[in-house]
Design a protein around this motif. Structure first.
Motif, PDB file in Angstrom:
ATOM      1  N   ALA A  36      10.534   0.756   6.098  1.00  0.00           N
ATOM      2  CA  ALA A  36      11.507   0.460   7.160  1.00  0.00           C
ATOM      3  C   ALA A  36      10.796  -0.117   8.382  1.00  0.00           C
ATOM      4  O   ALA A  36      11.264  -1.081   8.994  1.00  0.00           O
ATOM      5  CB  ALA A  36      12.282   1.713   7.526  1.00  0.00           C
ATOM      6  N   GLN A  37       9.631   0.451   8.713  1.00  0.00           N
ATOM      7  CA  GLN A  37       8.860  -0.056   9.848  1.00  0.00           C
ATOM      8  C   GLN A  37       8.403  -1.496   9.594  1.00  0.00           C
ATOM      9  O   GLN A  37       8.507  -2.350  10.471  1.00  0.00           O
ATOM     10  CB  GLN A  37       7.613   0.819  10.074  1.00  0.00           C
ATOM     11  N   LEU A  87      -0.068  -4.208  13.630  1.00  0.00           N
ATOM     12  CA  LEU A  87       0.603  -3.008  13.127  1.00  0.00           C
ATOM     13  C   LEU A  87       1.091  -3.219  11.699  1.00  0.00           C
ATOM     14  O   LEU A  87       1.005  -2.336  10.856  1.00  0.00           O
ATOM     15  CB  LEU A  87       1.814  -2.655  14.004  1.00  0.00           C
ATOM     16  N   ASN A 137      -1.817   2.886   0.184  1.00  0.00           N
ATOM     17  CA  ASN A 137      -2.755   3.934  -0.224  1.00  0.00           C
ATOM     18  C   ASN A 137      -2.180   5.338  -0.308  1.00  0.00           C
ATOM     19  O   ASN A 137      -2.754   6.202  -0.953  1.00  0.00           O
ATOM     20  CB  ASN A 137      -3.956   3.957   0.725  1.00  0.00           C
ATOM     21  N   VAL A 189       9.479   5.674   5.442  1.00  0.00           N
ATOM     22  CA  VAL A 189       9.422   5.207   6.825  1.00  0.00           C
ATOM     23  C   VAL A 189       8.617   3.914   6.938  1.00  0.00           C
ATOM     24  O   VAL A 189       8.993   3.009   7.680  1.00  0.00           O
ATOM     25  CB  VAL A 189       8.810   6.284   7.748  1.00  0.00           C
ATOM     26  N   GLY A 190       7.552   3.837   6.158  1.00  0.00           N
ATOM     27  CA  GLY A 190       6.674   2.666   6.261  1.00  0.00           C
ATOM     28  C   GLY A 190       7.378   1.368   5.908  1.00  0.00           C
ATOM     29  O   GLY A 190       7.239   0.367   6.609  1.00  0.00           O
ATOM     30  N   ASP A 219      -1.606  -1.107   4.735  1.00  0.00           N
ATOM     31  CA  ASP A 219      -2.705  -0.281   4.252  1.00  0.00           C
ATOM     32  C   ASP A 219      -2.250   1.156   3.982  1.00  0.00           C
ATOM     33  O   ASP A 219      -2.550   1.739   2.942  1.00  0.00           O
ATOM     34  CB  ASP A 219      -3.832  -0.309   5.299  1.00  0.00           C
ATOM     35  N   ILE A 220      -1.497   1.726   4.901  1.00  0.00           N
ATOM     36  CA  ILE A 220      -1.043   3.118   4.751  1.00  0.00           C
ATOM     37  C   ILE A 220      -0.100   3.252   3.554  1.00  0.00           C
ATOM     38  O   ILE A 220      -0.265   4.117   2.703  1.00  0.00           O
ATOM     39  CB  ILE A 220      -0.285   3.593   6.012  1.00  0.00           C
ATOM     40  N   GLU A 262      -1.687  -2.838   9.370  1.00  0.00           N
ATOM     41  CA  GLU A 262      -2.059  -1.427   9.280  1.00  0.00           C
ATOM     42  C   GLU A 262      -1.073  -0.663   8.389  1.00  0.00           C
ATOM     43  O   GLU A 262      -1.463   0.160   7.551  1.00  0.00           O
ATOM     44  CB  GLU A 262      -2.067  -0.829  10.688  1.00  0.00           C
ATOM     45  N   LEU A 263       0.218  -0.953   8.575  1.00  0.00           N
ATOM     46  CA  LEU A 263       1.247  -0.284   7.769  1.00  0.00           C
ATOM     47  C   LEU A 263       1.080  -0.614   6.284  1.00  0.00           C
ATOM     48  O   LEU A 263       1.249   0.254   5.423  1.00  0.00           O
ATOM     49  CB  LEU A 263       2.643  -0.691   8.246  1.00  0.00           C
ATOM     50  N   PRO A 313       5.414   7.838   3.553  1.00  0.00           N
ATOM     51  CA  PRO A 313       4.898   6.496   3.823  1.00  0.00           C
ATOM     52  C   PRO A 313       5.846   5.406   3.329  1.00  0.00           C
ATOM     53  O   PRO A 313       6.045   4.406   4.024  1.00  0.00           O
ATOM     54  CB  PRO A 313       3.583   6.452   3.046  1.00  0.00           C
TER      55      PRO A 313
END
Lengths: 549, 238, 176, 168
Positions: free
Chosen positions: A469-470, A490, A500, A466-467, A496-497, A493-494, A463
């Motif tokens: 970077a996203q 998005l 957590n 990659v997260g 949040d991921i 949402e990212l 997460p």
């Protein structure tokens, strides 16, 4: 060294100090040194020699006086006059004026909020001790606290003072220091270690560096006390390689302390042994995370590992390990000297004592300050900090670095403590405080932090790797005007991921700068997205037709 | 032999017993409760990096990786809540966006753990943007090849090479999104001074990133049964 | 019972998904009883009609033509099925995405051509910067994974739709 | 003559090696001294080359790939030789909001060097640092080890120009 010798040393130095009629203290912490204060000191020394004032004038290189914006700073006769923005060519004038009226054009009033609203505990003495002299520290009761603890208190009693003080970790998390110490104290392992985390990685934070450069012995003393309390005989200071001056002074201080038996075996004639070694960081923010820091000391890639087990149970080389931040250790000596109850009487109900902040950005009084917990952000920014730079308007103050958030005008009256800052989506962090004015774009600020997190992510967990970077890519799209509302969703949402599911604190808090700017400056995001317009005029937004093609 | 204490806990509302040195994942598996994993492989040390085996523990808001979290008395574990399902799906999607995974032309098609995970977590499509990094294929080794486009950085290959083969030919270079697997001082695999060509890395690789050179699309089948066996034979703890 | 209007579209794909559709064999008769195929590479119809109930879209959106088409399809269809991996992930067509379009064309038409190759510049659709999944351009209702999706999966999905149910393909489908 | 020069080169080489050896000895050649040793290598050689990494790996008995993994994980280490002059740009928050992007842009325009790279003629290396702690001087830049601050992009370019010209 026996206690008698130890007392005698301090006495001698004090007597020596009393011989001097005047003192000239030049700040030689990094900010002033970068403005040539070391050369100024040399010129003053030459000047004093020339005028044969060597016996009546004491010249010291001392630590940070706080007001870096006005550096280089020189303190004459313990606050009688404070000179600012000093240049090499001013040396002669300064020395000539020593017995006469002060040099008016260099004088800075000490009776201003910047100085009189501060309360210095961790930074106490930092501008009043020669940065490279153990004797000078001893003259001011240095290592007195260690001696008292070693000879008059059991580890349990000393621990009680820390518990009573209510001190919480100053590295950012705010974990109760007493609880941490007691966990290590009761742990059963072959060996125990004490680590001082000086891997100050937040961009815009320089508290730890200033403390180590100013009064390294105070940190060593705090660590030794910790070693006694938890039962460790080895300490490490993990410090950024980017702080050459602090490293140099620490090395010097360790050598001095070893020579005088304030570190090493049978310290001050007691059965207590404690040695300290320095380990250099190498440019990895994630190593501020304690398990990554441990990996780094062990010579590995600085990747964190899941906790539990916590370092207190299984840390360096799988032994019980106490890790505290520089500022936390800086508070130990004052707590031992004045007692836990005294410390607990300062601050708020849950956040005791003081906090050191590095003020920077669009603020007049850039520098280092220490204030009681519970003071409002407004007082810090507008009173102590002197407000915003001429002609600009306040927009936000960023605390907690890449793990923190941006706080807008509407929350400025909030008291500074661990809990309040978390409630509004920021955090105490290590103490960086960046003031942002209306010429900055908040989306761009969020992008800056995400760029930081992305490049500092260790890459171990998905997460965060990659997260981040996203998220950075999406912020890039928003700031160049090619994002739609879908991208914005998005992004949320990212956040949040990543928050957590990431393995360590870096990932878990990486979304905070985005979340807090979305919360307080949502309209700036929407303006980039809907109107293809950056309100602050920072982002270079593509023309409509370019976006479509 | 020292006594091993037994703990009782609840996993997905089922009462289960466990040895105190067991992880939640082990106990769940002993009891036929499936938790998705990717970086975890029996016989290698656990990493906690892929975050797919995260579980919820009653009383804590934090999600914990079951592969490295030890059981505790009275613990109440949920392995498949809606929140976990959602996060797992997103994590698998992030894996797909990170590199260039094209199942249709992959040697490991139909035998790929990432492909299976996509199905398991109900990933209908990837709703995050693909990153399309420019990555290379190292086919310099006589028998094996490494396609970085399909690597998920689980580091199983690094761990098996270090912990089981003892060569430590492989490691990770750099960090964050720019990290990738290297051999020795980043020379090509074929020129590695330390590789024993044992092929363990190929077999533990969950995707088609490491494969045998004579294999075409969907022909690469991995076998990892040797691992627990080797560990056992060497008298290691697990 | 009125039949549902079914269309099938072929964007940037290999037509394998359509081949798989033909693999329905005799079941196609059953499908034909429930659906009218109103537009498809398999039937002779020039213009994408209005009011299509279900459309199977094969392939990624790679060219300007694909892009125009999918916008029109979205306007004129009730439900879009992303039909196969190319439509869902951009799959094989996306393997060019790490290169610039110019590089791709040069490689395809010049470097790999033993004669004197030229890059055609007339009468062919222009490639977009990237080949993207259908959902990146328009909303998609149903995803049918597979390269290609099996005939059984296609049959299942269409039968469910004919019964007015949303097909749940999670357990039945896989990428690749 | 030539022999003497060669001898001199040999002896500097030995001297450098001795410094690295001393670091390893101080830590008892333990594998956990890897990072300390790499610091030492970089200090005396300026960067970490393959030979040095080989040597350290062998002496500390750390696998090659692990040495490489560590050397590339930490951004303070560099595997490439640095240019004759260095320009370190602080990218801390305070400096960023006070105009680092414009500075990087100006350097790219004038010297065609990105952060982290060295110019083709080997004259100038441009590096970034995560906050050098001189926030009061924002935007702060370190030119050949000297901290300067509050510079406009144009003035900085001038300063770099004269820094490079000085040794010509």
């Amino acid at each position: 060294m026996t206690h008698e010798e130890f007392i005698q040393l301090g006495e001698e130095q004090r007597k020596k100090n009393e011989q001097y009629k005047h003192s000239i203290d030049v700040c030689v912490a990094a900010a002033c040194v970068s403005m040539q204060s070391d050369k100024i000191k040399k010129s003053i020394e030459d000047e004093v020699k020339k005028k044969e004032l060597g016996t009546s004038c004491r010249i010291r290189g001392v630590g940070c006086m706080g007001l870096c914006a006005e550096g280089p700073l020189i303190n004459i006769d313990n606050g009688k006059s404070l000179y600012c923005n000093v240049k090499e060519e001013d040396a002669q004038e300064i020395v000539s004026a020593i017995d006469k009226e002060p040099v008016e054009r260099l004088k800075l009033s000490a009776d201003v909020p910047f100085f009189n609203r501060q309360l210095k505990i961790a930074l106490e003495d930092s501008c009043n001790v020669d940065t490279e002299s153990l004797d000078d520290y001893l003259a001011q009761d240095g290592y007195e606290a260690l001696f008292d603890v070693l000879t008059k208190m059991s580890p349990g009693e000393a621990l009680q003072e820390v518990v009573k003080s209510g001190l919480r970790g100053r590295g950012g998390g705010g974990y109760p220091t007493g609880l941490k110490w007691s966990t290590v104290q009761i742990a059963v392992t072959d060996k125990k270690y004490v680590i001082c985390n000086a891997d100050e990685g937040d961009p815009g934070a320089f508290m730890d560096r200033a403390m180590l450069e100013s009064n390294p012995h105070k940190i060593l003393e705090g660590m030794a006390i910790a070693g006694y309390v938890v039962g460790a005989d080895q300490g490490y200071i993990y410090i950024r390689a980017e702080y050459p001056l602090a490293i140099k002074r620490l090395r010097n201080a360790i050598k001095q302390a070893e020579r005088k038996n304030l570190l090493g075996n049978n310290i001050l004639g007691t059965p207590f042994n404690f040695g300290i070694e320095i380990r250099l960081g190498a440019g990895a923010f994630v190593c501020g995370e304690e398990t990554a820091l441990i990996a780094s000391i062990e010579g590995q890639r600085g990747s964190p590992r899941p906790r539990p087990p916590y370092p207190a149970e299984s840390g360096l080389w799988e032994e019980s390990t106490l890790i505290n931040n520089v500022e936390t250790f800086a508070n130990i000596v004052p707590i031992m000297k004045k007692g836990g109850e005294w410390f607990a009487s300062i601050g708020t109900e849950k956040s005791k004592g003081t906090k050191v902040f590095a003020l920077a950005g669009s603020i007049k009084n850039t520098g280092l300050i220490e204030v009681p917990m519970g003071i409002s952000l407004r007082d810090v920014v507008f009173d102590i900090g002197g407000g915003i730079l001429e002609g600009r308007k306040f927009k936000a103050v960023q605390t907690g670095g890449p793990s923190g958030g941006c706080i807008p005008e509407s929350h400025l009256d909030m008291p500074i403590d661990y809990e309040s800052l978390i409630t509004i989506g920021s955090m105490m962090g290590s103490g960086g405080m960046i003031v942002i004015d209306d010429s900055s774009c908040m989306v761009d600020v969020a992008k800056f932090f995400m760029d930081f997190c992305q490049s500092e992510s260790c890459g171990k967990c998905v997460p965060c790797r990659v997260g981040t970077a996203q998220m950075h890519t999406i912020l890039e799209k928003i700031t160049n005007g090619s994002a739609g509302m879908h991208d914005f969703q998005l992004l949320e949402e990212l956040c949040d991921i990543v928050k957590n599911t990431s393995l360590c604190g870096l990932g878990q808090s990486a979304a905070n700068p985005i979340l807090s700017t979305i919360k307080f400056f949502r309209e700036e995001y929407l303006s980039h997205i809907h109107d293809k317009h950056c309100p602050a005029g920072v982002c270079k937004i593509k023309k409509e037709e370019e976006v479509i093609s | 032999m020292s006594k091993v204490r037994i703990k009782t806990l609840k996993i997905d509302d089922r009462d289960v017993g466990a040895r105190e040195d067991q992880t939640i994942l082990e106990v769940a598996r002993d009891n036929g409760i499936h938790i998705p994993t990717l970086c975890q492989l029996d016989g290698l040390t656990n990493l906690g990096g892929c975050r797919l085996c995260l579980v919820e523990i009653k009383g804590s808001n934090k999600l914990l990786p079951s592969c490295v979290t030890a059981v505790e008395e009275g613990m109440e574990v949920s392995t498949n809540t809606e929140r976990l399902q959602k996060h797992r799906r997103s994590i698998v999607e992030l894996f797909f966006t990170e590199r260039n995974h094209v199942c249709a032309v992959c040697v490991s098609n139909n035998n790929c753990e990432l492909q299976n995970l996509a199905k398991q977590v109900g990933m209908t499509h990837v709703h995050f943007p693909y990153m399309y990094p420019a990555l290379s294929v190292d086919a310099t080794h006589d028998r094996f090849a490494l396609d970085h486009n399909r690597c998920v950085l689980c580091t199983r290959c690094v761990r098996v090479c270090d912990e089981i083969e003892g060569a430590h030919t492989l490691d990770v270079r750099g960090r964050g999104i720019e990290a990738y697997i290297i051999t020795d001082l980043e020379q090509v695999w074929g020129e590695s001074e330390t590789c024993t060509s044992c092929g363990k890395c190929v077999n533990v690789c969950p995707t088609g990133a490491l494969f045998e050179k004579n294999k075409s699309v969907a022909e690469m089948k991995k076998q990892t049964k040797f691992l627990p066996y080797l560990t056992m034979m060497r008298g290691a703890r697990r | 019972m009125t039949k549902l209007k079914l269309a099938t579209v072929w964007l940037d794909g290999c037509s394998g998904c359509h081949m798989s559709f033909l693999d329905l064999d005799e079941k196609i008769i059953e499908i034909a009883e429930k659906f009218d195929i109103v537009y498809s590479p398999l039937v002779d119809m020039k213009e994408y009609p209005e009011d299509v109930d279900v459309v199977l879209v094969e392939g990624a959106v790679s060219s300007d033509e694909d892009y125009e088409k999918i916008l029109k399809i979205r306007k004129r269809s009730k439900a879009i099925i992303a039909f196969g991996d190319c439509a869902i992930t951009a799959n094989v067509p996306s393997m060019r995405n790490r290169f610039k379009v110019d590089e791709v064309l040069k490689r395809g038409f010049i470097e790999t051509n033993t004669d004197n190759g030229v890059i055609p510049n007339k009468n062919i659709p222009l490639l977009r910067e990237r080949a993207v999944p259908v959902y990146e351009i328009v909303d998609v209702e149903i995803f049918l994974q597979g390269c290609p999706p099996s005939a059984d999966l296609i049959y299942y999905a269409l039968s469910e739709l004919a019964e007015g149910r949303i097909p749940d393909v999670k357990e039945r489908a896989k990428f690749g | 003559m030539e022999l003497a020069a060669k001898k001199k080169a040999e002896s500097t080489k030995d001297k450098r090696k001795k410094l690295v050896d001393a670091t390893m000895r101080r830590h008892g050649h333990a594998s956990h001294a890897l990072i300390e040793t790499l610091h030492s290598v970089q200090e005396v050689y300026g960067y970490l080359d393959d030979d040095a990494l080989h040597y350290v790996a062998q002496e500390l008995r750390v696998p090659l790939s692990k040495v490489y993994g560590v050397a590339t994980f930490y951004h303070f280490f560099t595997l490439k030789p640095q240019g004759e002059h260095t320009c370190v740009i602080c990218t801390g928050t305070a400096c960023y909001i006070k105009g680092v992007p414009a500075i990087l842009h100006a350097i790219k325009e004038n010297y065609n060097v990105d952060a982290g790279d060295t110019s083709d003629d080997g004259k100038l290396s441009v590096l970034t640092a995560r906050c050098i702690g001189s926030c009061g001087l924002a935007p702060a830049v370190v030119l050949d080890g000297e901290v300067t601050g509050k510079l406009e992009p144009d003035t900085l370019i001038e300063r770099i120009g004269s820094m490079i010209k000085n040794d010509a």
